[in-house]
Structure formats: C-alpha cells, structure tokens
Design a protein around this motif. Structure first.
Motif, PDB file in Angstrom:
ATOM      1  N   VAL A 153       0.869  -1.179   0.000  1.00  0.00           N
ATOM      2  CA  VAL A 153       0.000   0.000   0.000  1.00  0.00           C
ATOM      3  C   VAL A 153       0.904   1.228   0.000  1.00  0.00           C
ATOM      4  CG1 VAL A 153      -1.641   1.364   1.356  1.00  0.00           C
ATOM      5  CG2 VAL A 153      -1.909  -1.129   1.217  1.00  0.00           C
ATOM      6  N   ALA A 154       0.620   2.174  -0.890  1.00  0.00           N
ATOM      7  CA  ALA A 154       1.335   3.447  -0.886  1.00  0.00           C
ATOM      8  C   ALA A 154       0.317   4.589  -0.901  1.00  0.00           C
ATOM      9  CB  ALA A 154       2.269   3.549  -2.090  1.00  0.00           C
ATOM     10  N   ILE A 155       0.608   5.624  -0.124  1.00  0.00           N
ATOM     11  CA  ILE A 155      -0.275   6.782  -0.028  1.00  0.00           C
ATOM     12  C   ILE A 155       0.474   8.000  -0.529  1.00  0.00           C
ATOM     13  CG2 ILE A 155      -1.497   8.285   1.598  1.00  0.00           C
ATOM     14  CD1 ILE A 155      -1.798   5.357   3.110  1.00  0.00           C
ATOM     15  N   SER A 156       0.006   8.567  -1.644  1.00  0.00           N
ATOM     16  CA  SER A 156       0.709   9.669  -2.323  1.00  0.00           C
ATOM     17  C   SER A 156       2.193   9.358  -2.449  1.00  0.00           C
ATOM     18  CB  SER A 156       0.507  10.984  -1.564  1.00  0.00           C
ATOM     19  OG  SER A 156      -0.842  11.353  -1.616  1.00  0.00           O
ATOM     20  N   GLY A 157       2.505   8.149  -2.831  1.00  0.00           N
ATOM     21  CA  GLY A 157       3.889   7.758  -3.067  1.00  0.00           C
ATOM     22  C   GLY A 157       4.648   7.321  -1.831  1.00  0.00           C
ATOM     23  N   SER A 158       4.065   7.521  -0.636  1.00  0.00           N
ATOM     24  CA  SER A 158       4.750   7.075   0.586  1.00  0.00           C
ATOM     25  C   SER A 158       4.387   5.628   0.889  1.00  0.00           C
ATOM     26  CB  SER A 158       4.336   7.929   1.794  1.00  0.00           C
ATOM     27  OG  SER A 158       4.784   9.240   1.641  1.00  0.00           O
ATOM     28  N   GLU A 159       5.402   4.831   1.093  1.00  0.00           N
ATOM     29  CA  GLU A 159       5.221   3.424   1.436  1.00  0.00           C
ATOM     30  C   GLU A 159       4.461   3.316   2.767  1.00  0.00           C
ATOM     31  OE1 GLU A 159       5.815   0.355   0.316  1.00  0.00           O
ATOM     32  OE2 GLU A 159       5.371  -0.456   2.285  1.00  0.00           O
ATOM     33  N   ALA A 160       3.349   2.590   2.779  1.00  0.00           N
ATOM     34  CA  ALA A 160       2.515   2.531   3.990  1.00  0.00           C
ATOM     35  C   ALA A 160       2.120   1.105   4.351  1.00  0.00           C
ATOM     36  CB  ALA A 160       1.265   3.379   3.789  1.00  0.00           C
ATOM     37  N   THR A 161       2.792   0.130   3.746  1.00  0.00           N
ATOM     38  CA  THR A 161       2.370  -1.262   3.908  1.00  0.00           C
ATOM     39  C   THR A 161       2.408  -1.718   5.362  1.00  0.00           C
ATOM     40  OG1 THR A 161       3.305  -1.675   1.724  1.00  0.00           O
ATOM     41  CG2 THR A 161       2.754  -3.621   3.057  1.00  0.00           C
ATOM     42  N   ARG A 162       3.464  -1.327   6.067  1.00  0.00           N
ATOM     43  CA  ARG A 162       3.629  -1.869   7.426  1.00  0.00           C
ATOM     44  C   ARG A 162       3.351  -0.837   8.526  1.00  0.00           C
ATOM     45  NH1 ARG A 162       5.860  -6.050   4.931  1.00  0.00           N
ATOM     46  NH2 ARG A 162       7.094  -4.735   3.570  1.00  0.00           N
ATOM     47  N   LEU A 163       2.688   0.255   8.169  1.00  0.00           N
ATOM     48  CA  LEU A 163       2.456   1.299   9.167  1.00  0.00           C
ATOM     49  C   LEU A 163       1.250   0.972  10.052  1.00  0.00           C
ATOM     50  CD1 LEU A 163       3.025   4.621   7.177  1.00  0.00           C
ATOM     51  CD2 LEU A 163       4.679   3.229   8.433  1.00  0.00           C
ATOM     52  N   SER A 164       1.289   1.444  11.298  1.00  0.00           N
ATOM     53  CA  SER A 164       0.152   1.328  12.212  1.00  0.00           C
ATOM     54  C   SER A 164      -0.933   2.312  11.764  1.00  0.00           C
ATOM     55  CB  SER A 164       0.599   1.675  13.629  1.00  0.00           C
ATOM     56  OG  SER A 164       0.983   3.033  13.664  1.00  0.00           O
ATOM     57  N   PRO A 165      -2.193   2.083  12.186  1.00  0.00           N
ATOM     58  CA  PRO A 165      -3.273   3.004  11.815  1.00  0.00           C
ATOM     59  C   PRO A 165      -2.955   4.466  12.149  1.00  0.00           C
ATOM     60  CG  PRO A 165      -4.186   1.055  12.863  1.00  0.00           C
ATOM     61  CD  PRO A 165      -2.684   0.937  12.974  1.00  0.00           C
ATOM     62  N   HIS A 166      -2.315   4.671  13.286  1.00  0.00           N
ATOM     63  CA  HIS A 166      -1.957   6.020  13.712  1.00  0.00           C
ATOM     64  C   HIS A 166      -1.030   6.685  12.702  1.00  0.00           C
ATOM     65  CE1 HIS A 166      -1.121   9.216  16.521  1.00  0.00           C
ATOM     66  NE2 HIS A 166       0.167   9.012  16.366  1.00  0.00           N
ATOM     67  N   ARG A 167      -0.035   5.920  12.230  1.00  0.00           N
ATOM     68  CA  ARG A 167       0.923   6.476  11.259  1.00  0.00           C
ATOM     69  C   ARG A 167       0.271   6.671   9.901  1.00  0.00           C
ATOM     70  NH1 ARG A 167       6.189   4.571  12.041  1.00  0.00           N
ATOM     71  NH2 ARG A 167       6.755   5.964  10.342  1.00  0.00           N
ATOM     72  N   VAL A 168      -0.631   5.764   9.521  1.00  0.00           N
ATOM     73  CA  VAL A 168      -1.357   5.932   8.250  1.00  0.00           C
ATOM     74  C   VAL A 168      -2.185   7.221   8.312  1.00  0.00           C
ATOM     75  CG1 VAL A 168      -3.143   4.961   6.729  1.00  0.00           C
ATOM     76  CG2 VAL A 168      -1.388   3.462   7.717  1.00  0.00           C
ATOM     77  N   ALA A 169      -2.861   7.440   9.446  1.00  0.00           N
ATOM     78  CA  ALA A 169      -3.661   8.665   9.611  1.00  0.00           C
ATOM     79  C   ALA A 169      -2.775   9.899   9.462  1.00  0.00           C
ATOM     80  CB  ALA A 169      -4.351   8.659  10.976  1.00  0.00           C
ATOM     81  N   ARG A 170      -1.553   9.814   9.967  1.00  0.00           N
ATOM     82  CA  ARG A 170      -0.644  10.968   9.883  1.00  0.00           C
ATOM     83  C   ARG A 170      -0.220  11.279   8.448  1.00  0.00           C
ATOM     84  NH1 ARG A 170       2.820  10.281  14.947  1.00  0.00           N
ATOM     85  NH2 ARG A 170       4.536   9.920  13.506  1.00  0.00           N
ATOM     86  N   LEU A 171      -0.397  10.306   7.541  1.00  0.00           N
ATOM     87  CA  LEU A 171      -0.124  10.577   6.124  1.00  0.00           C
ATOM     88  C   LEU A 171      -1.300  11.301   5.463  1.00  0.00           C
ATOM     89  CD1 LEU A 171       1.574   7.230   4.975  1.00  0.00           C
ATOM     90  CD2 LEU A 171       2.672   9.441   5.371  1.00  0.00           C
ATOM     91  N   GLY A 172      -2.339  11.635   6.263  1.00  0.00           N
ATOM     92  CA  GLY A 172      -3.474  12.382   5.717  1.00  0.00           C
ATOM     93  C   GLY A 172      -4.634  11.502   5.308  1.00  0.00           C
ATOM     94  N   VAL A 173      -4.785  10.377   5.999  1.00  0.00           N
ATOM     95  CA  VAL A 173      -5.860   9.446   5.669  1.00  0.00           C
ATOM     96  C   VAL A 173      -6.911   9.472   6.774  1.00  0.00           C
ATOM     97  CG1 VAL A 173      -6.450   7.067   5.050  1.00  0.00           C
ATOM     98  CG2 VAL A 173      -4.171   7.971   4.516  1.00  0.00           C
ATOM     99  N   GLY A 174      -8.160   9.724   6.409  1.00  0.00           N
ATOM    100  CA  GLY A 174      -9.274   9.674   7.353  1.00  0.00           C
ATOM    101  C   GLY A 174     -10.058   8.392   7.139  1.00  0.00           C
ATOM    102  N   TYR A 175     -10.515   7.797   8.242  1.00  0.00           N
ATOM    103  CA  TYR A 175     -11.240   6.523   8.157  1.00  0.00           C
ATOM    104  C   TYR A 175     -12.584   6.672   8.861  1.00  0.00           C
ATOM    105  CZ  TYR A 175     -12.320   1.599   9.341  1.00  0.00           C
ATOM    106  OH  TYR A 175     -12.929   0.388   9.512  1.00  0.00           O
ATOM    107  N   VAL A 176     -13.658   6.439   8.134  1.00  0.00           N
ATOM    108  CA  VAL A 176     -15.001   6.471   8.701  1.00  0.00           C
ATOM    109  C   VAL A 176     -15.488   5.030   8.769  1.00  0.00           C
ATOM    110  CG1 VAL A 176     -17.358   7.329   8.415  1.00  0.00           C
ATOM    111  CG2 VAL A 176     -15.412   8.780   7.779  1.00  0.00           C
ATOM    112  N   ALA A 177     -15.434   4.473   9.984  1.00  0.00           N
ATOM    113  CA  ALA A 177     -15.697   3.046  10.160  1.00  0.00           C
ATOM    114  C   ALA A 177     -17.176   2.723  10.017  1.00  0.00           C
ATOM    115  CB  ALA A 177     -15.220   2.609  11.543  1.00  0.00           C
ATOM    116  N   GLN A 178     -17.476   1.458   9.694  1.00  0.00           N
ATOM    117  CA  GLN A 178     -18.870   1.017   9.610  1.00  0.00           C
ATOM    118  C   GLN A 178     -19.492   1.002  11.010  1.00  0.00           C
ATOM    119  OE1 GLN A 178     -19.376  -2.688   7.499  1.00  0.00           O
ATOM    120  NE2 GLN A 178     -21.574  -2.399   7.299  1.00  0.00           N
TER     121      GLN A 178
END
Ligand SMILES: Nc1ncnc2c1ncn2[C@@H]1O[C@H](COP(=O)(O)OP(=O)(O)O)[C@@H](O)[C@H]1O
Ligand SMILES: [Mg+2]
Length: 232
Positions: free
Chosen positions: A60-85
């Motif tokens: 998984v890459a987010i805007s070119g940043s490698e995100a495969t092994r990141l924790s949810p907290h670190r993924v969020a810091r890349l500018g990703v918002g998650y709206v859970a079911q």
C-alpha cells in the motif's frame, strides 16, 4: 502519482484469507465506490489499508509514501481519514467536544466554518450528545472532522447505512462539493447503488475478496453491470 495505490493486497482474520490479491489505484481527487454483497470483504479492504488488519501479501502506498507496514496512527498521519462502519465517536460527548478533540488548531472557528460549508446540520447540533445522532449522521460528523483536520484521502464504510432516503439524496451532492472544496480522494464502500453511482467517478464490485468487475459511473450500463453481481 496515485493518491492511493494498492497492489496484490491480501488480508483477513486469524489465518482466514478474506481479501485476495486486490489491486487498485486512485488518482488525486478521484472517488471510487466499492460495491458488493454482505461478507465479500469490503470492510476488510478498508481496515487492511488503514493498518488495522495484517497484510498477508501486497503493498500500500499513499501519495507515493510506502505505507504497507504502518500502524493506523501512522497511516492517519499521512493524511488518511477513516469512517468506520461501526460507531467510532465518543457517544457521551457532544458534537462540539468530538470535533474539538480532533481539531487541534488554534482557529477552531475556521475549522467549524469548513464543517458548516459541507455539513450545515452539524452546526445546529453542536451541543447535542453524539450518541443521539443517527448512525448516518455520526458518519457525516466523522467525515466532516476528517476533512477539517486536513485529510487528503478518506476511506468511508457505508455512510448511507441507516439514513433516510431523503438524506441520502442530498448526501451525494454534499460529498461531491466536499471533494471540490478540499480536493479529497475517496474510497467509498457502499451498498446503496444509486448513491454510489451518483457520487463516484468509478465503481468496482468485490466478490469473495476479489474485484469481479470495474467501470466508470459515466458508462450508461453501469447499473445493470453492478446489479448482475448483487442479485443472489
Ligand atoms: N473480526 C472478524 N473475525 C473473523 N472473521 C471476520 C471478522 N470480520 C469479518 N469477518 C469475515 O470476513 C468476511 C468479510 O467480512 P467484511 O469485510 O466485513 O465484509 P463486508 O464489509 O463486505 O460485508 C466475512 O466472511 C466475515 O464473516
Ligand atoms: Mg462491511
């Protein structure tokens, strides 16, 4: 560069593979609707991208940043918002308190103005306990909060679930204008087909953890092609 790039992603639970080598790419500002019957792996896809579930294969890459092994907290810091079911707000706190917890900028009022532009009903309900909002309204609050905190990519799990038809009709316009205002890229998991086709640029049907078919919502036969997969 893709806002989100997923390649050969597999994930699941305690050894049970649910998602099977799924690939997708979202251009900046693009909205993709992922459709599919219950239990096909739609929520699993979002949770795996976010880092809540282990990735068994793939990247998984987010805007070119490698995100495969990141924790949810670190993924969020890349500018990703998650709206859970499932419910994800502080149910006993007010709408305003839920917003204040996330929006740590000096100018809370400016953030509120942004919330108001896309989701005006929330401004009338600032003092209301979040737990008394309907399920769909809670998801709109989560989405508004993510946008106000500057998320560039939103992963949204069934925002229309539990909403009245009249609200769903308005919501497509709300989401498209939020995208215009913020340039947000969105991966929307949906069961509501008319809403998905109205709001998204592209659609993809997930069937037993694999993409069975994809298309552009501008193609006139989209509805029929999706329905083929949704009928039992
Ligand atoms: N916490 C869990 N533990 C074990 N299996 C799960 C869990 N959550 C979901 N599953 C299974 O994974 C599959 C896909 O679930 P999910 O991604 O929630 O589907 P969808 O969102 O498309 O309805 C289903 O077979 C479901 O039973
Ligand atoms: Mg789900």
């Amino acid at each position: 560069m893709s806002a989100l790039s997923v390649e050969n992603l597999s994930s699941g639970y305690a050894g049970a593979v649910v998602l099977r080598e799924v690939s997708l790419a979202l251009a900046p500002g693009e909205i993709l609707a992922v459709l599919g019957k219950n239990g096909m792996g739609k929520s699993t896809l979002l949770k795996a991208v976010m880092g809540f579930l282990p990735k068994m294969t793939g990247t998984v890459a987010i805007s070119g940043s490698e995100a495969t092994r990141l924790s949810p907290h670190r993924v969020a810091r890349l500018g990703v918002g998650y709206v859970a079911q499932e419910k994800a707000l502080f149910q006993d706190m007010s709408v305003e308190e839920n917003l204040r917890l996330a929006i740590r900028r000096p100018d809370f009022e400016a953030a509120l103005a942004e919330v108001e532009a896309s989701f005006p009903f929330l401004l009338q309900r600032l003092k209301q306990r979040a737990g008394t909002l309907s399920g769909g309204e809670q998801k709109m609050l989560l989405m508004a909060r993510s946008l106000a905190t500057g998320a560039k990519l939103l992963l949204v799990d069934e925002i229309t679930e539990g909403l009245q038809p009249s609200v769903i009709d308005r919501l497509a316009g709300v989401i498209r204008s939020a995208r215009e205002r913020h340039g947000t890229t969105m991966l929307l998991v949906e069961q509501h087909l008319p809403f998905a086709l109205a709001v998204a640029d592209r659609w993809a049907v997930l069937d037993r953890g694999e993409f069975a078919e994809t298309g552009a919502t501008s193609e006139p036969d989209s509805r029929a092609r999706v329905l083929k997969h949704l009928s039992v």
